[in-house]
Enzyme design. Structure first.
Site, PDB file in Angstrom:
ATOM      1  N   TYR A   1       0.751  -1.232  -0.284  1.00  9.70           N
ATOM      2  CA  TYR A   1      -0.142  -0.041   0.041  1.00  9.70           C
ATOM      3  C   TYR A   1       0.856   1.341   0.069  1.00  9.70           C
ATOM      4  O   TYR A   1       0.437   2.113  -0.438  1.00  9.70           O
ATOM      5  CB  TYR A   1      -0.823  -0.125   1.076  1.00  9.70           C
ATOM      6  CG  TYR A   1      -2.286  -0.598   1.142  1.00  9.70           C
ATOM      7  CD1 TYR A   1      -2.231  -2.191   0.935  1.00  9.70           C
ATOM      8  CD2 TYR A   1      -3.440  -0.260   1.164  1.00  9.70           C
ATOM      9  CE1 TYR A   1      -3.441  -2.723   0.858  1.00  9.70           C
ATOM     10  CE2 TYR A   1      -4.502  -0.724   0.981  1.00  9.70           C
ATOM     11  CZ  TYR A   1      -4.741  -2.323   0.769  1.00  9.70           C
ATOM     12  OH  TYR A   1      -5.824  -2.641   0.579  1.00  9.70           O
TER      13      TYR A   1
ATOM     14  N   LYS B   1       3.780 -15.351   2.895  1.00 13.22           N
ATOM     15  CA  LYS B   1       4.132 -16.386   1.623  1.00 13.22           C
ATOM     16  C   LYS B   1       5.517 -16.322   1.757  1.00 13.22           C
ATOM     17  O   LYS B   1       6.229 -15.884   0.713  1.00 13.22           O
ATOM     18  CB  LYS B   1       3.381 -15.333   0.640  1.00 13.22           C
ATOM     19  CG  LYS B   1       3.607 -16.143  -0.833  1.00 13.22           C
ATOM     20  CD  LYS B   1       2.364 -17.115  -1.024  1.00 13.22           C
ATOM     21  CE  LYS B   1       2.703 -17.819  -2.258  1.00 13.22           C
ATOM     22  NZ  LYS B   1       1.999 -19.183  -2.584  1.00 13.22           N
TER      23      LYS B   1
ATOM     24  N   ASP C   1      -2.126 -18.538   0.785  1.00 14.55           N
ATOM     25  CA  ASP C   1      -2.997 -19.179  -0.015  1.00 14.55           C
ATOM     26  C   ASP C   1      -3.627 -20.426   0.775  1.00 14.55           C
ATOM     27  O   ASP C   1      -4.952 -20.557   0.745  1.00 14.55           O
ATOM     28  CB  ASP C   1      -2.533 -19.704  -1.326  1.00 14.55           C
ATOM     29  CG  ASP C   1      -0.905 -20.562  -1.019  1.00 14.55           C
ATOM     30  OD1 ASP C   1      -0.482 -20.397   0.361  1.00 14.55           O
ATOM     31  OD2 ASP C   1      -0.415 -20.940  -1.920  1.00 14.55           O
TER      32      ASP C   1
ATOM     33  N   ASP D   1      -6.129  -7.351   3.996  1.00 12.36           N
ATOM     34  CA  ASP D   1      -7.110  -6.875   3.250  1.00 12.36           C
ATOM     35  C   ASP D   1      -8.190  -7.834   2.568  1.00 12.36           C
ATOM     36  O   ASP D   1      -9.276  -7.825   2.848  1.00 12.36           O
ATOM     37  CB  ASP D   1      -6.692  -5.772   2.127  1.00 12.36           C
ATOM     38  CG  ASP D   1      -7.896  -5.163   1.504  1.00 12.36           C
ATOM     39  OD1 ASP D   1      -8.735  -4.860   2.080  1.00 12.36           O
ATOM     40  OD2 ASP D   1      -7.912  -5.243   0.246  1.00 12.36           O
TER      41      ASP D   1
ATOM     42  N   ASP E   1     -12.049  -9.617   4.170  1.00 12.99           N
ATOM     43  CA  ASP E   1     -13.309  -9.760   3.254  1.00 12.99           C
ATOM     44  C   ASP E   1     -13.888 -11.168   3.530  1.00 12.99           C
ATOM     45  O   ASP E   1     -15.111 -11.341   3.329  1.00 12.99           O
ATOM     46  CB  ASP E   1     -12.859  -8.998   2.012  1.00 12.99           C
ATOM     47  CG  ASP E   1     -13.354  -7.485   1.961  1.00 12.99           C
ATOM     48  OD1 ASP E   1     -13.004  -6.698   2.864  1.00 12.99           O
ATOM     49  OD2 ASP E   1     -13.914  -7.259   0.967  1.00 12.99           O
TER      50      ASP E   1
HETATM   51  C1  IPM Z   1     -10.326  -1.725   3.798  1.00 12.55           C
HETATM   52  C2  IPM Z   1     -10.521  -1.294   2.404  1.00 12.55           C
HETATM   53  C3  IPM Z   1      -9.436  -0.142   2.031  1.00 12.55           C
HETATM   54  C4  IPM Z   1      -8.317  -0.907   2.126  1.00 12.55           C
HETATM   55  C5  IPM Z   1      -9.693   0.810   0.841  1.00 12.55           C
HETATM   56  C6  IPM Z   1     -11.146   1.596   1.073  1.00 12.55           C
HETATM   57  C7  IPM Z   1      -8.485   1.587   0.636  1.00 12.55           C
HETATM   58  O1  IPM Z   1     -10.616  -2.084   1.301  1.00 12.55           O
HETATM   59  O2  IPM Z   1     -10.334  -1.025   4.762  1.00 12.55           O
HETATM   60  O3  IPM Z   1     -10.329  -3.128   3.951  1.00 12.55           O
HETATM   61  O4  IPM Z   1      -7.854  -1.501   1.047  1.00 12.55           O
HETATM   62  O5  IPM Z   1      -7.472  -0.783   3.019  1.00 12.55           O
HETATM   63 MG    MG Z   2     -10.680  -3.995   2.151  1.00 13.24          MG
END
Ligand code: IPM
Ligand code: MG
Length: 356
Positions: free
Chosen positions: A141, A191, A223, A247, A251
């Site tokens: 990032y 990894k 993975d 990240d 999710d």
């Molecule tokens: C998160 C989001 C952010 C990230 C985006 C909005 C920049 O996906 O907080 O997980 O990638 O960190």
């Molecule tokens: Mg995210």
């Protein structure tokens, strides 16, 4: 009195922040607490007025606060902007400027939502409860250089994945401390079979492990981890991983609990203020329709009470109120499977407020 900066942002951000303030005001009455809310602009909302996603003014407001409650940023309206001007720069800039290097994302399945989980009951188990700790200010990032180069016959884009020993050490210590206070198991995800940064990551984690003999440590490739989350999520207590892996995995893990709309997060650093935000985005498709689930944001406020203000009882009152609302069958659309009643964003806020 605690100064709380509200950064509602874009899309569903303002709706879920409004419900969260409702809840905090209800909590204020019950506990010996007083909040002073100050609102700032971030993301597209700030671009529209100031031409920048995060202004010095918003940053100063945040720096002078006790905690920050962030909604969500982004939307199709601002998708065409250059990278420095994208709404996402607001949250990335805040994380970086405030040194918020550790992002805590608890994956907790409320019993009432077991049918909303995409996994079979036998796999999900009775009490799914683990925590992902994501490094938040390093890796791909922020690593330099990054860019895109165009020459006559070639286009080349590049990002840099980079970590220092110190960056890994501080988040690792926080993860061991956290694991020690939970079930005492830490899974470090990397990894290391391919990436240099992961090899350093693994060796730092091993160094720090010597200080925590009572925490059971294991290492897992990313993975494999993405597969294990689906095969046997109950095996995890605390997962520690770098920025990009965290990240993606968070999710994935979030939906195990029914919906990404349930998942709060806390971003902690070396000094306060800390920042709290739901892990979902601005969901422009449902913005303004009363369809958003405010629970992720409300639970983020509960994390604020615990981590910034040390009032665990007040945090527990919020979590219990959410639990009651779900137990009694109230659902927003995203978790509506088997619902007695599908409610709007503000109705859900009202119901949780009532249970407080
Ligand atoms: C998160 C989001 C952010 C990230 C985006 C909005 C920049 O996906 O907080 O997980 O990638 O960190
Ligand atoms: Mg995210």
């Amino acid at each position: 009195m605690y100064k709380v900066v509200l950064l509602p942002g874009d899309g569903i951000g303002p709706e879920i922040i409004a419900e969260t303030v409702k809840i905090l005001k209800a909590v204020e009455k019950q506990f010996d607490l007083e909040f002073c809310f100050e609102e700032g602009l971030a993301g597209g909302a700030s671009i529209d007025i100031y031409g920048a996603p995060l202004t010095q003014e918003t940053l100063t407001l945040c720096r002078n606060s006790d905690a920050i409650l962030f909604g969500a940023v982004g939307g199709p309206k601002w998708d065409g902007l250059s990278k420095e001007l994208r709404p996402e720069q607001a949250i990335l800039g805040l994380r970086r400027s405030l040194g918020l290097y550790a992002n805590l994302r608890p994956m907790y399945l409320f019993n009432a939502l077991i049918d909303a989980s995409p996994l079979k009951k036998e796999i999900i188990g009775d009490n799914l409860d683990f925590l992902i700790i994501r490094e938040l200010t390093g890796g791909l990032y922020f690593g330099q250089p990054k860019g895109i180069e165009k020459t006559q016959n070639k286009i080349r884009a590049f990002d840099t994945m980079e970590y220092t020993y110190e960056e890994i050490e501080r988040v690792t210590r926080l993860a061991f401390e956290t694991a020690r206070r939970r079930k005492g198991c830490l899974t470090s995800v990397d990894k290391a079979n391919v990436l240099e940064t992961s090899r350093l990551w693994r060796s730092v984690v091993c160094d720090i492990a010597a200080d925590y003999p009572n925490v059971k440590l294991n290492h897992m490739y990313v993975d494999n981890c993405s597969m294990q989350l689906i095969l046997n999520p109950g095996q995890f207590d605390v997962i520690l991983t770098e920025n990009t892996f965290g990240d993606i995995l968070s999710d994935e893990a979030s939906v195990l609990t029914g919906s990404i709309g349930m998942l709060p997060s806390a971003s902690l650093g070396g000094s306060k203020p800390y920042l709290y935000e739901p892990i979902h985005g601005s969901a422009p498709d449902i913005a303004g329709k009363g369809k958003a689930n405010p629970i992720a944001c409300i639970l983020s406020a509960a994390m604020m009470l615990k981590y910034s203000f040390g009032v665990k009882e007040a945090a527990a009152v919020i979590t219990n109120a959410v639990q009651k609302a779900l137990y009694n069958g109230f659902r927003t659309a995203d978790i509506a499977i088997g619902a007695k009643e599908v409610v709007t964003t503000s109705q859900m806020g009202d119901i949780i407020e009532k249970y407080i």
